[in-house]
Design an enzyme around this catalytic site. Structure first.
Site, PDB file in Angstrom:
ATOM      1  N   ASP A 243       0.846  -1.199   0.000  1.00 57.56           N
ATOM      2  CA  ASP A 243       0.000   0.000   0.000  1.00 57.56           C
ATOM      3  C   ASP A 243       0.883   1.251   0.000  1.00 57.56           C
ATOM      4  O   ASP A 243       0.595   2.213   0.710  1.00 57.56           O
ATOM      5  CB  ASP A 243      -0.899  -0.036   1.244  1.00 57.56           C
ATOM      6  CG  ASP A 243      -2.074   0.931   1.131  1.00 57.56           C
ATOM      7  OD1 ASP A 243      -2.419   1.321   0.001  1.00 57.56           O
ATOM      8  OD2 ASP A 243      -2.628   1.304   2.187  1.00 57.56           O
ATOM      9  N   LYS A 245       2.027   4.606  -1.002  1.00 57.72           N
ATOM     10  CA  LYS A 245       1.425   5.775  -1.657  1.00 57.72           C
ATOM     11  C   LYS A 245       1.909   7.027  -0.926  1.00 57.72           C
ATOM     12  O   LYS A 245       2.436   6.915   0.191  1.00 57.72           O
ATOM     13  CB  LYS A 245      -0.104   5.662  -1.644  1.00 57.72           C
ATOM     14  CG  LYS A 245      -0.698   5.432  -0.290  1.00 57.72           C
ATOM     15  CD  LYS A 245      -2.191   5.150  -0.394  1.00 57.72           C
ATOM     16  CE  LYS A 245      -2.774   4.918   0.995  1.00 57.72           C
ATOM     17  NZ  LYS A 245      -4.152   4.514   0.997  1.00 57.72           N
ATOM     18  N   ASN A 248       1.463   7.643   2.764  1.00 58.42           N
ATOM     19  CA  ASN A 248       2.182   6.803   3.731  1.00 58.42           C
ATOM     20  C   ASN A 248       3.668   7.117   3.809  1.00 58.42           C
ATOM     21  O   ASN A 248       4.417   6.422   4.468  1.00 58.42           O
ATOM     22  CB  ASN A 248       1.982   5.318   3.391  1.00 58.42           C
ATOM     23  CG  ASN A 248       0.527   4.919   3.542  1.00 58.42           C
ATOM     24  OD1 ASN A 248      -0.199   5.574   4.291  1.00 58.42           O
ATOM     25  ND2 ASN A 248       0.097   3.898   2.841  1.00 58.42           N
ATOM     26  N   ASP A 261       2.151   3.168   7.915  1.00 57.38           N
ATOM     27  CA  ASP A 261       0.898   2.490   7.560  1.00 57.38           C
ATOM     28  C   ASP A 261       1.138   1.098   6.961  1.00 57.38           C
ATOM     29  O   ASP A 261       1.124   0.916   5.747  1.00 57.38           O
ATOM     30  CB  ASP A 261       0.084   3.361   6.585  1.00 57.38           C
ATOM     31  CG  ASP A 261      -1.341   2.817   6.457  1.00 57.38           C
ATOM     32  OD1 ASP A 261      -1.655   1.818   7.125  1.00 57.38           O
ATOM     33  OD2 ASP A 261      -2.121   3.393   5.679  1.00 57.38           O
ATOM     34  N   THR A 326      -7.497   4.913  -2.613  1.00 55.66           N
ATOM     35  CA  THR A 326      -7.323   5.102  -4.044  1.00 55.66           C
ATOM     36  C   THR A 326      -6.529   3.935  -4.641  1.00 55.66           C
ATOM     37  O   THR A 326      -5.557   3.488  -4.036  1.00 55.66           O
ATOM     38  CB  THR A 326      -6.612   6.452  -4.343  1.00 55.66           C
ATOM     39  OG1 THR A 326      -6.005   6.363  -5.622  1.00 55.66           O
ATOM     40  CG2 THR A 326      -5.536   6.765  -3.321  1.00 55.66           C
TER      41      THR A 326
HETATM   42  N1  LIG Z   1       3.665   8.878  13.161  1.00 55.91           N
HETATM   43  C1  LIG Z   1       3.040   9.853  12.513  1.00 55.91           C
HETATM   44  N2  LIG Z   1       3.487  11.115  12.583  1.00 55.91           N
HETATM   45  C2  LIG Z   1       2.857  12.110  11.923  1.00 55.91           C
HETATM   46  N3  LIG Z   1       1.747  11.921  11.169  1.00 55.91           N
HETATM   47  C3  LIG Z   1       1.256  10.698  11.057  1.00 55.91           C
HETATM   48  C4  LIG Z   1       1.860   9.581  11.718  1.00 55.91           C
HETATM   49  N4  LIG Z   1       1.148   8.474  11.406  1.00 55.91           N
HETATM   50  C5  LIG Z   1       0.160   8.871  10.597  1.00 55.91           C
HETATM   51  N5  LIG Z   1       0.195  10.196  10.385  1.00 55.91           N
HETATM   52  C6  LIG Z   1      -0.744  11.006   9.570  1.00 55.91           C
HETATM   53  O1  LIG Z   1      -2.006  10.356   9.554  1.00 55.91           O
HETATM   54  C7  LIG Z   1      -2.358   9.965   8.222  1.00 55.91           C
HETATM   55  C8  LIG Z   1      -3.120   8.651   8.258  1.00 55.91           C
HETATM   56  O2  LIG Z   1      -2.308   7.662   8.856  1.00 55.91           O
HETATM   57  P1  LIG Z   1      -2.351   6.153   8.366  1.00 55.91           P
HETATM   58  O3  LIG Z   1      -2.109   6.137   6.886  1.00 55.91           O
HETATM   59  O4  LIG Z   1      -1.428   5.341   9.200  1.00 55.91           O
HETATM   60  O5  LIG Z   1      -3.867   5.801   8.692  1.00 55.91           O
HETATM   61  P2  LIG Z   1      -4.804   4.727   8.029  1.00 55.91           P
HETATM   62  O6  LIG Z   1      -6.085   4.783   8.768  1.00 55.91           O
HETATM   63  O7  LIG Z   1      -4.120   3.411   8.016  1.00 55.91           O
HETATM   64  O8  LIG Z   1      -4.921   5.287   6.561  1.00 55.91           O
HETATM   65  P3  LIG Z   1      -5.199   4.538   5.193  1.00 55.91           P
HETATM   66  O9  LIG Z   1      -6.606   4.822   4.862  1.00 55.91           O
HETATM   67  O10 LIG Z   1      -4.218   5.187   4.245  1.00 55.91           O
HETATM   68  O11 LIG Z   1      -4.902   3.092   5.385  1.00 55.91           O
HETATM   69  C9  LIG Z   1      -1.034   9.918   7.458  1.00 55.91           C
HETATM   70  O12 LIG Z   1      -1.225  10.132   6.076  1.00 55.91           O
HETATM   71  C10 LIG Z   1      -0.266  11.062   8.115  1.00 55.91           C
HETATM   72  O13 LIG Z   1      -0.636  12.314   7.580  1.00 55.91           O
END
Ligand SMILES: Nc1ncnc2c1ncn2[C@@H]1O[C@H](COP(=O)(O)OP(=O)(O)OP(=O)(O)O)[C@@H](O)[C@H]1O
Length: 566
Positions: A243, A245, A248, A261, A326
């Site tokens: 994944d 992108k 991430n 992620d 996406t």
């Molecule tokens: N350790 C971190 N430090 C700063 N920002 C973070 C961190 N982890 C995540 N983020 C922010 O939060 C957003 C979402 O995090 P993440 O992609 O882990 O969530 P998700 O729910 O798994 O999203 P996805 O739908 O992409 O799977 C990231 O794109 C980033 O902007």
């Protein structure tokens, strides 16, 4: 909302609900069946996965226990050896050993101590993904700032995401690399799972690209090269990310990249994931009609680069926050479920490179299904807009990443990509020390200016999550999430026991650290002048000369008032 047609390509993300529904469990446990042969001897996949997770949990637990015991013994033995050679009164030697044991006990207590959401002060939301939210938070006892990712258990169960949740926790706990976001703690309560990670204040690549539109080749080269090192480090641990992108790719305070992620990552060691081999060999099992629907050549309106860029930017965030995400960066073999391995991550890298330099991803369409069709028909659909002025080398590299698995660079190893002429001059080993093209503006440790603004949503503990069949399956001791809890001992060392990290580092690097070094990093300063003189003498100060002053400024620091007590 995913329609039937778009859902097919999101099978990895949107798996069917876990088969181990309460009804089925009920049947298995039916008293009438005792003593009779079961209807079906073969355990379900969900049961196999739970058994594998339990096995891994037990193995990890004992591995960690054994390792800590071993390290503790080593520390004691070094100290004893040094003491044996030192001309110190027996009473002082006894005191040093007593202090050592006291400190080790405190350390073990902290290792065992359970963490919970109440240990953190919750601050602003910085991200929202498909299954949860991310916010910055401050640990109450140490004042350290972290990013907290919170996932709702009932949602995870309902959408069959349990395996993904485990995968994310496992990768983060296992892979210790400067290119991967560091996991500090993970824990759970009845309703949620929590990952406490280092907070990277520079935002993410998606936000950077939306602010900059496009990057220059030199700038892109830096980010792409760092992403390669990140992907390489997870592949080395036998994980495939699946994944990758821009959302991430997180940006550190210094403008460097870290990958995050790992919700869709997979271990290629089949012992941990009994059905993954099946997934790998599941070639061409997709029903013909579905396969045809994806393979049908797409039709798309002809737009200029600028129009396409605008269109993409208008849609980008909506796509990022939708539950299906996406498909723009997903490799064709993944979409077609042809069986795939680590090479799919290199395809995603090619798509990100294209977006960095052109402004939108190579197969962008208004409709996700049309994007999928373009990806599957990459041979005819990969085109560089006339307006994009790109070097011959970069176009070649993108073409050699966005191609069939057999032709794709990286399939035979990362060296194939690193050796591409576009990277000529890159010092791979020193990349992390070099200057980034953009240094993010960060005014203070809680500054979130590099992230989008997110509204607070009223408490997520809606009655619906407390009712229904999923509710019965969740509790903080839930077998579905067994072994989720994790504590990064380096963080415990650094933030809770001043001097412990230093002591461990020294006992690892120096075969025989000086008594002074051990003493200074572990214990209150000596009160005995003879002992102090001895520690300062050349025999014992080897390797510790010029070392910084002991972090223990007074004896009470052994019981640091900041340290949580439970
Ligand atoms: N350790 C971190 N430090 C700063 N920002 C973070 C961190 N982890 C995540 N983020 C922010 O939060 C957003 C979402 O995090 P993440 O992609 O882990 O969530 P998700 O729910 O798994 O999203 P996805 O739908 O992409 O799977 C990231 O794109 C980033 O902007």
């Amino acid at each position: 909302m995913a329609t039937e047609s778009t859902r097919s390509w999101f099978q990895i993300r949107q798996q069917k609900p876990d088969k181990s529904s309460p009804t089925k469990k009920g049947q298995e446990g039916n008293v009438k069946n005792i003593g009779r042969p079961p209807m079906n001897d073969a355990p379900s996949n969900a049961t196999k996965q739970k058994v594998a997770a339990a096995k891994q949990y037990i193995e990890n637990h004992y591995k960690t226990q054994k390792k800590s015991l071993q390290e503790r013994k080593e520390r004691r033995s070094i100290l004893e050896q040094n003491l044996a050679e030192a001309d110190v009164p027996v009473e002082d030697k006894m005191n040093i050993l007593k202090n050592f044991e006291k400190k080790e006990m405190e350390y073990m207590r902290l290792q065992r101590q359970k963490m919970g959401v109440d240990d953190f002060e919750l601050l602003s939301i910085i991200g929202r993904g498909a299954f949860g939210e991310v916010r910055i938070c401050r640990e109450k006892t140490t004042g350290s700032v972290y990013a907290m990712k919170k996932l709702k258990k009932s949602e995870m169960l309902r959408r069959g995401q349990v395996e993904h949740v485990r995968a994310e926790r496992n990768v983060l706990a296992e892979v210790d690399s400067p290119f991967i976001v560091k996991l500090c703690y993970s824990f759970q309560d009845d309703e949620h799972l929590y990952l406490i990670m280092e907070y990277l204040p520079g935002g993410d690549m998606m936000t950077l690209l939306m602010r900059k539109d496009i990057l220059q080749e030199d700038e892109a080269r830096f980010y792409v090269a760092q992403t390669i090192l990140a992907i390489e480090s997870i592949h080395r641990h036998n994980y495939v990310h699946r994944d990758i992108k821009p959302d991430n790719l997180l940006i550190t305070r210094n403008g460097h990249i870290k990958l995050s992620d790992f919700g869709l990552s997979k271990s290629l060691e089949s012992k941990n994931f009994p059905d993954f081999k099946a997934e790998l060999v599941d070639r061409n099992t997709r029903p013909a009609a579905e396969h045809d629907r994806l393979s049908r050549p797409p039709s798309a309106p002809k737009r200029t680069q600028q129009e396409q860029l605008l269109h993409w930017q208008q849609n980008r965030r909506t796509l990022a926050f939708s539950t299906v995400g996406t498909p723009d960066y997903i490799a064709p073999e993944v979409l077609l479920k042809k069986g795939y391995g680590m090479e799919c991550d290199w395809w995603s890298l090619g798509a990100i490179m294209f977006e960095m330099l052109v402004g939108f991803p190579p197969f962008y369409s208004e409709e996700p299904l049309a994007t999928c069709r373009k990806i599957v028909n990459w041979k005819t659909c990969l085109k560089f807009p006339d307006e994009a002025k790109l070097s011959v080398e970069v176009k070649d590299l993108i073409r050699r990443l966005l191609c069939s698995v057999e032709q794709r660079l990286g399939t035979k190893g990362v060296h194939e990509i690193k050796a591409h002429p576009w990277f000529r001059g890159i010092e791979w080993e020193r990349l992390y020390e070099s200057n980034a093209p953009y240094i993010p503006k960060v005014k203070h440790e809680l500054d979130t200016q590099n992230f989008e603004k997110f509204d607070e949503v009223p408490s997520t503990s809606q009655p619906s999550s407390k009712a229904g069949p999923w509710r019965k399956m969740i509790s903080s001791k839930d077998v579905n999430f067994l072994g989720y809890t994790f504590k990064n001992l380096e963080i415990v060392d650094e933030h809770h026991i001043p001097g412990m990290a230093e002591l461990k580092r020294k006992s690892k690097t120096a075969k025989k650290p000086s008594l002074k070094t051990l003493f200074e990093t572990s214990y209150p300063p000596p009160e005995n002048q003879a002992l102090e003189d001895l520690l300062d003498s050349p025999i014992y100060s080897e390797g510790s000369r010029g070392s910084s002053k002991s972090p223990f400024s007074h004896p009470n620091q052994l019981h640091n008032p900041q340290m949580p007590r439970r």
